[in-house]
Design an enzyme around this catalytic site. Structure first.
Site, PDB file in Angstrom:
ATOM      1  N   THR A  98       0.905  -1.317  -0.287  1.00  0.00           N
ATOM      2  CA  THR A  98       0.357   0.518  -0.148  1.00  0.00           C
ATOM      3  C   THR A  98       0.733   1.522  -0.122  1.00  0.00           C
ATOM      4  OG1 THR A  98      -1.244  -0.758   1.058  1.00  0.00           O
ATOM      5  CG2 THR A  98      -2.058   1.641   1.156  1.00  0.00           C
ATOM      6  N   TYR A 126      -4.371  -7.053  -6.951  1.00  0.00           N
ATOM      7  CA  TYR A 126      -4.660  -5.136  -7.276  1.00  0.00           C
ATOM      8  C   TYR A 126      -5.872  -4.858  -7.209  1.00  0.00           C
ATOM      9  CZ  TYR A 126      -0.191  -6.545  -8.026  1.00  0.00           C
ATOM     10  OH  TYR A 126       1.177  -6.384  -7.070  1.00  0.00           O
ATOM     11  N   PHE A 411       5.980  -6.566 -19.746  1.00  0.00           N
ATOM     12  CA  PHE A 411       7.130  -5.898 -19.389  1.00  0.00           C
ATOM     13  C   PHE A 411       6.845  -6.328 -17.831  1.00  0.00           C
ATOM     14  CE2 PHE A 411       3.620  -3.350 -19.667  1.00  0.00           C
ATOM     15  CZ  PHE A 411       2.857  -3.293 -18.298  1.00  0.00           C
TER      16      PHE A 411
END
Length: 411
Positions: A98, A126, A411
């Protein structure tokens, strides 16, 4: 800027701490980072904005945030590509993730980047931070032990193999055209082509060849990037063509590239890990049984960091005027009611006290933002509330895109 969570300090990770990143990765992901992997990842770390959580001098949490440009309907927006997120198991459930994300939201606001995106390893984590699955992908296998029949005549133009080092110059412009037609794609420079799209070795499978780049036409009308793997006839395992990506300006050009891939000698199967959900091949194949969609999965997850900028700087297919009540527990600047007036000529998004037409969480607006998840479906699932009948349908019509969103780059 340095932030603290109890005894944990959130700060920039210097290059001198890269070894600590690899040590953290090996513990969290149960691996062993060899020298080749270090080199493959180091360039991304050097490019990235690096956020670390430190307990004293020890790195206990990390995320790399790549400065990218993402295509959205009608244009391109700055987007932080979040990757390599890790927290030591001894420091979980202490607010470390967080705190790192709070630092990211603050940094992106300072830099004026309205979006963040990532690929999730654990989807349950998420969503609660405002990320929503914004693109889907399909995995396909194509049986090529017999000729691949196609329902359109393939483009008769010449095919040529080029060196990977030439790809950015030769097919980069074609990729750029394709990216503008499909939201969710990322802009590329020469380094990204060389390091991310066309590395010499595949990170996941050592048995695959170096990348091959086949181009259609002297003025490129299409190209495919692929690798191959030997088969073993003694046990009936065919050679494989592993498709990395394929882009084409027309259906005929796409058909020509698929025909080429299907005819590569000593192979009997094409495997495609990620293709758009509206890929043309299942329609183009004369025998649908040759093309099997093996999986459909949520791919890129998106976070609207600056709601106003995200909504006013994308294109809109139709006129819409709607009041949105957005729930965002992590970025107060997004939370509340917004009057959205948008259309092909532009958009405005301003604070309002008017009664809402729709109420939804920021993660669900992110899922709809690129045109993937219809707002009406969110209403049907009970994830959004339609206070004004027809408001969801009007918003869907304005958000609509001609092609399904898709992200080719990992990525």
């Amino acid at each position: 800027m340095v932030a603290r969570v109890s005894m944990i300090e959130i700060r920039h990770v210097p290059e001198s701490d890269f070894e600590q990143i690899f040590e953290l990765s090996d513990i969290v992901f149960h691996g062993r980072t060899d020298d080749a992997e270090r080199g493959a990842r180091r360039w991304r770390f050097l490019l990235a904005h690096r956020i670390g959580a430190y307990d004293g001098d020890r790195l206990v949490g990390f995320m790399a945030c790549l400065p990218l440009g993402m295509t959205v309907p009608g244009g391109t927006l700055g987007c932080s590509g979040v990757t390599f997120v890790a927290v030591l198991p001894t420091h979980r459930r202490r607010g470390v993730l967080t705190a790192m994300l709070d630092r990211l939201w603050s940094d992106l606001a300072e830099r004026g980047e309205p979006l963040a995106a990532l690929y999730v390893s654990e989807a349950a984590i998420y969503g609660r931070f405002g990320f929503g699955a914004a693109t889907r992908a399909i995995s396909m296998e194509v049986a090529t032990d017999r000729p691949l029949g196609l329902r359109v005549e393939p483009d008769p133009g010449p095919l040529r193999l080029i060196a990977p080092a030439e790809a950015a110059e030769v097919v980069g412009p074609l990729y750029g055209r394709a990216a503008t037609r499909r939201a969710g794609q990322f802009l590329r420079d020469g380094r990204w082509w060389a390091k991310s799209v066309l590395p010499e070795a595949d990170e996941e499978d050592d048995d695959l060849t170096a990348p091959r780049v086949v181009v259609l036409g002297e003025e490129p009308r299409g190209y495919a990037v692929y690798r191959a793997k030997q088969g073993d006839d003694s046990i009936g395992v065919p050679g494989v063509v592993q498709l990395v990506e394929l882009e084409a300006d027309t259906a005929e050009a796409e058909a020509a590239l698929w025909r080429y891939l299907a005819s590569v000698d000593l192979t009997g199967r094409i495997r495609c890990w990620a293709r758009p959900v509206d890929d043309l091949l299942p329609l183009l194949a004369a025998d649908p049984d040759q093309v099997i969609v093996t999986r459909t999965w949520p791919a890129l997850w998106l976070r609207l960091v600056d709601l106003e900028a995200a909504l006013t700087r994308r294109g809109w297919a139709r006129e819409v005027e709607v009041v949105l009540e957005i729930r965002d527990e992590h970025i107060p600047a997004n939370h509340g009611r917004w009057s959205l007036r948008a259309g092909p000529g532009g958009a405005s998004c301003t604070r309002t006290d008017s009664a809402p037409d729709l109420t939804l969480a920021v993660r669900d607006l992110a899922s709809a933002y690129l045109g993937d998840v219809p707002v009406r479906r969110l209403v049907a699932a009970g994830l959004a509330v339609e206070h004004t009948p027809g408001a969801a349908g009007r918003l869907d019509a304005a958000l609509a895109t001609p092609a399904a969103p898709f992200a080719a780059d990992q990525f």
